[in-house]
Design a protein around this motif. Structure first.
Motif, PDB file in Angstrom:
ATOM      1  N   GLU A 142     -28.248  67.781  59.724  1.00 30.71           N
ATOM      2  CA  GLU A 142     -28.927  67.740  61.022  1.00 30.71           C
ATOM      3  C   GLU A 142     -29.472  66.346  61.304  1.00 30.71           C
ATOM      4  N   GLU A 143     -30.002  65.700  60.279  1.00 26.83           N
ATOM      5  CA  GLU A 143     -30.463  64.321  60.448  1.00 26.83           C
ATOM      6  C   GLU A 143     -29.289  63.404  60.781  1.00 26.83           C
ATOM      7  N   ILE A 144     -28.177  63.587  60.083  1.00 27.54           N
ATOM      8  CA  ILE A 144     -27.000  62.756  60.334  1.00 27.54           C
ATOM      9  C   ILE A 144     -26.469  62.989  61.737  1.00 27.54           C
ATOM     10  N   ALA A 145     -26.563  64.222  62.228  1.00 27.48           N
ATOM     11  CA  ALA A 145     -26.137  64.510  63.595  1.00 27.48           C
ATOM     12  C   ALA A 145     -26.977  63.719  64.600  1.00 27.48           C
ATOM     13  N   CYS A 146     -28.282  63.609  64.356  1.00 31.33           N
ATOM     14  CA  CYS A 146     -29.146  62.811  65.233  1.00 31.33           C
ATOM     15  C   CYS A 146     -28.761  61.338  65.163  1.00 31.33           C
ATOM     16  N   LEU A 147     -28.473  60.847  63.961  1.00 30.99           N
ATOM     17  CA  LEU A 147     -28.040  59.458  63.813  1.00 30.99           C
ATOM     18  C   LEU A 147     -26.718  59.221  64.539  1.00 30.99           C
ATOM     19  N   ARG A 148     -25.837  60.199  64.462  1.00 30.88           N
ATOM     20  CA  ARG A 148     -24.532  60.072  65.128  1.00 30.88           C
ATOM     21  C   ARG A 148     -24.716  59.962  66.641  1.00 30.88           C
ATOM     22  N   ILE A 149     -25.616  60.772  67.203  1.00 34.05           N
ATOM     23  CA  ILE A 149     -25.874  60.699  68.643  1.00 34.05           C
ATOM     24  C   ILE A 149     -26.538  59.366  68.993  1.00 34.05           C
ATOM     25  N   ALA A 150     -27.465  58.911  68.162  1.00 34.69           N
ATOM     26  CA  ALA A 150     -28.107  57.610  68.402  1.00 34.69           C
ATOM     27  C   ALA A 150     -27.070  56.493  68.423  1.00 34.69           C
ATOM     28  N   ALA A 151     -26.093  56.573  67.537  1.00 34.01           N
ATOM     29  CA  ALA A 151     -25.033  55.561  67.496  1.00 34.01           C
ATOM     30  C   ALA A 151     -24.156  55.651  68.738  1.00 34.01           C
ATOM     31  N   GLU A 152     -23.841  56.865  69.168  1.00 34.75           N
ATOM     32  CA  GLU A 152     -23.020  57.044  70.376  1.00 34.75           C
ATOM     33  C   GLU A 152     -23.723  56.448  71.596  1.00 34.75           C
TER      34      GLU A 152
END
Length: 368
Positions: A142-152
């Motif tokens: 879930e944390e990585i998903a937030c990081l992925r959206i931040a990167a997008e």
């Protein structure tokens, strides 16, 4: 998500119990948010044997800036006259019968430490050390998903900027536009002060945007990141403005790109931090640029933009899977300019495809 926060606090509570502390006082904002889901300004978290309490000067707003509070926590909003929440937490621990309390000595000032000790003189204080930071090192999906959206979001903002007219605009103007675009695409804000560097400024790490205007033939270095639900990304790219790159620009770019690629390819569970740094640094060093290189090749990202691990020549430790890091080598030539290339990645097992690249804007040397 409440279950996740409860598990995190339970893990910390077990660690404190193993070292003889009945409770913990967490004051570092990123650590409070990691354990509580929310961290309004000034908030502290008190972990007790029976109940956990968030003490803060104002109630969480529930927006992305503060985060969303775990409903299993007791919330205590202090009055304006109550003073320091850390001192109030120590008093609460004392009155609840706690005999020993672990505190984050690296976060508290000397004055706050003394105040905590004075309000509860019979409360034995121990150093919690970096226990929470160590828990934060490996991210869940879930944390990585937030990081992925931040990167997008950062990719989108940067991509839109590159489609606009750049010549004649100032570094400061471009940085402000990038930060506005981050918000437009759903970020809670920038992950850090955006850096835009042109001409002689390009390639400098952490350059503060100035009133210098973009000119034909300039290198343009941009480093930007988005903050999404507290999690922070970082991307850095270098371009040439308005013309075919000069031979020296192509050569320098290819060199930094090779170093950045070597650093990315070195990311694997079990790889030593210093070996990742060495993989990128040795290429730049061999080309004669070792003297002016950044002290680190990269660092961890998460609820803070610069957290462990640190990828430096002297760093101790090895990477784990699901640890997000940056790889960001750069070279600056005084009087000419330079190149920086930054990516955010997540360390993955080779069986899972190797390091996961979160920032995907092209690394081709574009003439804009």
């Amino acid at each position: 998500m409440s279950e996740v926060y409860g598990v995190r606090r339970g893990r910390l509570r077990d660690r404190c119990a193993a070292t003889g502390s009945a409770g913990a006082l967490v004051s570092r904002p990123a650590n409070v948010r990691y354990l509580a889901g929310a961290a309004p300004p000034g908030a502290v978290l008190l972990l007790g044997p029976d109940e956990d309490v968030l003490l803060c000067p104002r109630a969480p707003t529930g927006d992305g800036t503060d985060g969303r509070l775990d409903e299993q926590l007791r919330l205590t909003v202090l009055s304006a006259s109550a003073g320091d929440p850390a001192v109030a937490a120590a008093e609460l621990a004392r009155t609840s019968g706690t005999e020993s309390l672990a505190i984050e000595e690296h976060d508290l000032t000397v004055a706050r430490h003394r105040a905590v000790g004075s309000v509860a003189p019979r409360l034995r204080l121990a150093d919690l050390g970096l226990a929470v930071e160590q828990q934060r090192l490996v991210k869940d999906e879930e944390e990585i998903a937030c990081l992925r959206i931040a990167a997008e979001i950062a990719d989108q903002a940067l991509g839109e900027l590159l489609e606009s007219i750049l010549v004649g605009r100032t570094e400061r103007h471009l940085a402000l536009e990038l930060e506005r675009r981050l918000i437009d695409h759903g970020a809670d804000g920038p992950a850090f002060p955006t850096s835009v560097a042109t001409g002689l400024n390009s390639g400098r790490g952490g350059h503060r945007p100035s009133d210098r205007r973009v000119e034909e033939g300039d290198f343009l270095s941009v480093c930007v990141g988005a903050n999404y639900r507290g999690y922070r990304s970082e991307i850095g790219r270098t371009f040439v403005i308005g013309t075919t790159p000069a031979d020296w620009q192509i050569a320098l770019y290819d060199l930094v790109f090779a170093a950045q690629r070597a650093g990315r390819e070195a990311l694997a569970p079990g790889a030593a931090y210093r070996d990742v740094d060495h993989a990128a640094r040795q290429i730049l060093d061999a080309a004669g640029h070792g003297e002016g290189l950044s002290p680190m090749t990269g660092h961890g990202v998460g609820l803070e933009i610069d957290e462990d691990p640190q990828l430096t020549p002297a760093a101790m430790g090895k990477l784990d899977a699901c640890v997000p890091v940056t790889v960001e080598p750069g070279v600056h030539l005084p009087g000419r300019g330079g190149v920086r290339i930054d990516d955010t990645l997540v360390v993955r097992q080779e069986a899972d495809g190797g390091p996961e690249l979160l920032t995907i804007t092209t690394k081709e040397l574009l003439a804009l």
